[in-house]
Each structure stands twice: as C-alpha cells, then as structure tokens.
Motif scaffolding. Structure first.
Motif, PDB file in Angstrom:
ATOM      1  N   LEU A 186     -97.964 -60.747  67.120  1.00 33.92           N
ATOM      2  CA  LEU A 186     -98.383 -59.787  68.138  1.00 33.92           C
ATOM      3  C   LEU A 186     -97.711 -60.080  69.462  1.00 33.92           C
ATOM      4  CD1 LEU A 186    -100.270 -57.462  69.012  1.00 33.92           C
ATOM      5  CD2 LEU A 186    -101.998 -59.197  69.533  1.00 33.92           C
ATOM      6  N   ALA A 187     -97.640 -61.365  69.827  1.00 32.95           N
ATOM      7  CA  ALA A 187     -96.989 -61.737  71.077  1.00 32.95           C
ATOM      8  C   ALA A 187     -95.507 -61.384  71.054  1.00 32.95           C
ATOM      9  CB  ALA A 187     -97.164 -63.228  71.344  1.00 32.95           C
ATOM     10  N   GLU A 188     -94.855 -61.631  69.915  1.00 32.23           N
ATOM     11  CA  GLU A 188     -93.437 -61.301  69.794  1.00 32.23           C
ATOM     12  C   GLU A 188     -93.235 -59.799  69.969  1.00 32.23           C
ATOM     13  OE1 GLU A 188     -90.763 -63.118  69.491  1.00 32.23           O
ATOM     14  OE2 GLU A 188     -91.824 -65.025  69.463  1.00 32.23           O
ATOM     15  N   ASN A 189     -94.114 -59.028  69.349  1.00 34.11           N
ATOM     16  CA  ASN A 189     -94.010 -57.583  69.474  1.00 34.11           C
ATOM     17  C   ASN A 189     -94.264 -57.133  70.904  1.00 34.11           C
ATOM     18  OD1 ASN A 189     -93.925 -54.810  68.258  1.00 34.11           O
ATOM     19  ND2 ASN A 189     -96.005 -54.766  69.043  1.00 34.11           N
ATOM     20  N   THR A 190     -95.212 -57.801  71.571  1.00 34.73           N
ATOM     21  CA  THR A 190     -95.556 -57.408  72.929  1.00 34.73           C
ATOM     22  C   THR A 190     -94.417 -57.691  73.895  1.00 34.73           C
ATOM     23  OG1 THR A 190     -97.860 -57.865  72.426  1.00 34.73           O
ATOM     24  CG2 THR A 190     -97.304 -57.625  74.731  1.00 34.73           C
ATOM     25  N   ARG A 191     -93.656 -58.753  73.625  1.00 35.31           N
ATOM     26  CA  ARG A 191     -92.516 -59.040  74.486  1.00 35.31           C
ATOM     27  C   ARG A 191     -91.538 -57.875  74.511  1.00 35.31           C
ATOM     28  NH1 ARG A 191     -92.045 -65.073  72.054  1.00 35.31           N
ATOM     29  NH2 ARG A 191     -93.788 -65.958  73.196  1.00 35.31           N
ATOM     30  N   LEU A 192     -91.497 -57.149  73.395  1.00 38.09           N
ATOM     31  CA  LEU A 192     -90.630 -55.973  73.341  1.00 38.09           C
ATOM     32  C   LEU A 192     -91.153 -54.867  74.248  1.00 38.09           C
ATOM     33  CD1 LEU A 192     -90.007 -55.830  69.475  1.00 38.09           C
ATOM     34  CD2 LEU A 192     -88.562 -56.871  71.236  1.00 38.09           C
ATOM     35  N   GLN A 193     -92.426 -54.974  74.616  1.00 38.28           N
ATOM     36  CA  GLN A 193     -93.028 -53.947  75.472  1.00 38.28           C
ATOM     37  C   GLN A 193     -92.908 -54.288  76.953  1.00 38.28           C
ATOM     38  OE1 GLN A 193     -97.055 -53.125  74.200  1.00 38.28           O
ATOM     39  NE2 GLN A 193     -96.551 -53.510  72.077  1.00 38.28           N
ATOM     40  N   PHE A 194     -92.252 -55.405  77.287  1.00 38.96           N
ATOM     41  CA  PHE A 194     -92.146 -55.789  78.691  1.00 38.96           C
ATOM     42  C   PHE A 194     -91.424 -54.729  79.514  1.00 38.96           C
ATOM     43  CE2 PHE A 194     -92.608 -60.687  78.179  1.00 38.96           C
ATOM     44  CZ  PHE A 194     -93.974 -60.523  78.071  1.00 38.96           C
ATOM     45  N   ALA A 195     -90.580 -53.946  78.858  1.00 40.24           N
ATOM     46  CA  ALA A 195     -89.907 -52.867  79.580  1.00 40.24           C
ATOM     47  C   ALA A 195     -90.928 -51.893  80.158  1.00 40.24           C
ATOM     48  CB  ALA A 195     -88.945 -52.138  78.646  1.00 40.24           C
ATOM     49  N   GLU A 196     -92.085 -51.816  79.498  1.00 37.74           N
ATOM     50  CA  GLU A 196     -93.148 -50.901  79.955  1.00 37.74           C
ATOM     51  C   GLU A 196     -93.728 -51.321  81.300  1.00 37.74           C
ATOM     52  OE1 GLU A 196     -97.793 -50.328  78.699  1.00 37.74           O
ATOM     53  OE2 GLU A 196     -96.328 -50.521  77.076  1.00 37.74           O
ATOM     54  N   ILE A 197     -93.804 -52.634  81.538  1.00 40.79           N
ATOM     55  CA  ILE A 197     -94.422 -53.108  82.782  1.00 40.79           C
ATOM     56  C   ILE A 197     -93.397 -53.636  83.778  1.00 40.79           C
ATOM     57  CG2 ILE A 197     -96.658 -53.635  81.746  1.00 40.79           C
ATOM     58  CD1 ILE A 197     -95.803 -56.519  81.461  1.00 40.79           C
ATOM     59  N   GLY A 198     -92.135 -53.698  83.371  1.00 46.59           N
ATOM     60  CA  GLY A 198     -91.104 -54.172  84.289  1.00 46.59           C
ATOM     61  C   GLY A 198     -91.231 -55.667  84.548  1.00 46.59           C
ATOM     62  N   ASP A 199     -90.611 -56.114  85.609  1.00 48.15           N
ATOM     63  CA  ASP A 199     -90.658 -57.520  85.994  1.00 48.15           C
ATOM     64  C   ASP A 199     -91.880 -57.764  86.870  1.00 48.15           C
ATOM     65  OD1 ASP A 199     -88.292 -58.066  84.650  1.00 48.15           O
ATOM     66  OD2 ASP A 199     -87.054 -57.547  86.388  1.00 48.15           O
ATOM     67  N   LEU A 200     -92.772 -58.610  86.411  1.00 49.67           N
ATOM     68  CA  LEU A 200     -94.008 -58.896  87.147  1.00 49.67           C
ATOM     69  C   LEU A 200     -93.755 -59.967  88.198  1.00 49.67           C
ATOM     70  CD1 LEU A 200     -96.582 -59.012  84.210  1.00 49.67           C
ATOM     71  CD2 LEU A 200     -96.024 -57.080  85.694  1.00 49.67           C
TER      72      LEU A 200
END
Length: 200
Positions: A61-75
């Motif tokens: 799940l974490a690996e998949n979520t890393r692919l979603q980082f584009a959704e939140i940009g750079d925090l």
C-alpha cells in the motif's frame, strides 16, 4: 481389452464400485503440503516483523501511495502541513507504514518507546514545536542515537511519518516507556482546508 481396475467386494442395490485409488503424485503432493505447513506458519505467522500478510499488504500500500505523491506535490515540513496531514486518515496510514517499516526497532510498534522515547505521551526530549519532528527525522538527534533519514526517505515520506508521530501524542499506549524529556505546549489546531477552485 484388459481392465486393470478391480471391483470392490460390496454392492449397493446392485451398484458395484471400482477401486480407483488416488494417483501417487496427488497423495505425495498432499503429504508435502502438510509437511510444509509448519514452515509456512512459522514464517508468516510466527510474529516476525514484516512477514504477516497484513504487513506485506501495508508495504504494498505504501509503495502504491508513493505513486500518488504527484497528487499532493512536494510537501513542506512546516507546522501547518504536518498538523494538516496528521488529521488526514488516509495519509496518516501512509505515515504509519513508513514508521513501522523503519522506526519500530527503537520506538516500538505503536510508538510506545523502547531504546528511543515514548511517542504517545506528552513528554518530548528534543522537540519544542511540531515541525521539530520533521527536523529530527531529517537530521537525526542525540549524537546519532536517532539517525538522520534525509538520504533514505523521500521528503514527502518525512512529512507524512512526522504527521503520524504527531498524531500519536496523547495516546498513552499501555506498557509504554516512562516520561523522557519535558512536557510541551499542545500542537496547533489543524488549519482549514483550502477551498477547491471552481472549474470553469
């Protein structure tokens, strides 16, 4: 044509039955499955960290979520961002997986403290403000007693694991390590969510 099968010596209402034994390969496969099952149980359910189906799912799940980082940009690792994400359950779960993958050997599976301090009470050793969590995760503390993670974690992972640690405050996990450090003021309130721009 010769039939190698032989009939059993019983009959039910005139119905006879051939003796058709299971193939040898099937029986040996069944025996091998039984013999292998204790090894399987010990490996996946013996209590070792990271081996249970649940742990494997969390890592995936974490690996998949890393692919979603584009959704939140750079925090940004500032107080507003950390507090905001500490109230977002889906992202706190990502932070929890990062924590359980990297931090439990010192802080315990639930943040109760082992070698490292208890993260679920109100006492902190190197932290005065919530953004200090990200600074310590990034740069380490205590003469490398807490290692620096800036070269091993994505910047967003640092923010999300910091948000998870911030969310643990006040949980007071049973059996947790005693107070270490001083009591500090509460975290700031979560900022309001920015309004989404209306699509034209």
């Amino acid at each position: 044509m010769t039939d190698n099968n032989h009939k059993l010596d019983h009959s039910y209402d005139g119905i006879e039955e051939y003796d058709n034994p299971l193939p040898g390969w099937w029986k040996w496969l069944f025996v091998a499955s039984i013999a292998f099952s204790p090894v399987y149980w010990v490996f996946y359910h013996g209590g070792a960290e990271g081996r249970s189906v649940h742990d494997i799912y969390d890592v995936a799940l974490a690996e998949n979520t890393r692919l979603q980082f584009a959704e939140i940009g750079d925090l940004e690792p500032n107080a507003e961002t950390i507090v905001r994400y500490s109230h977002k359950k889906n992202w706190v779960r990502v932070g929890e997986v990062i924590f359980k993958t990297n931090c439990i050997s010192c802080h315990g599976r639930n943040g109760e403290g082992m070698v490292g301090p208890n993260l679920t009470d109100e006492h902190y050793k190197y932290i005065q403000n919530v953004e200090d969590i990200a600074k310590i995760v990034t740069n380490g503390a205590g003469g490398n007693a807490m290692p620096a993670w800036k070269t091993r974690l994505h910047p967003n992972e640092i923010v999300l694991v910091s948000a998870y640690v911030a969310s643990l405050r006040g949980e007071n996990v049973e059996g947790g390590k005693g107070p270490d450090g001083r009591e500090i003021p509460p975290w700031p309130e979560a900022p309001p969510e920015p309004e989404e721009e209306a699509t034209p």
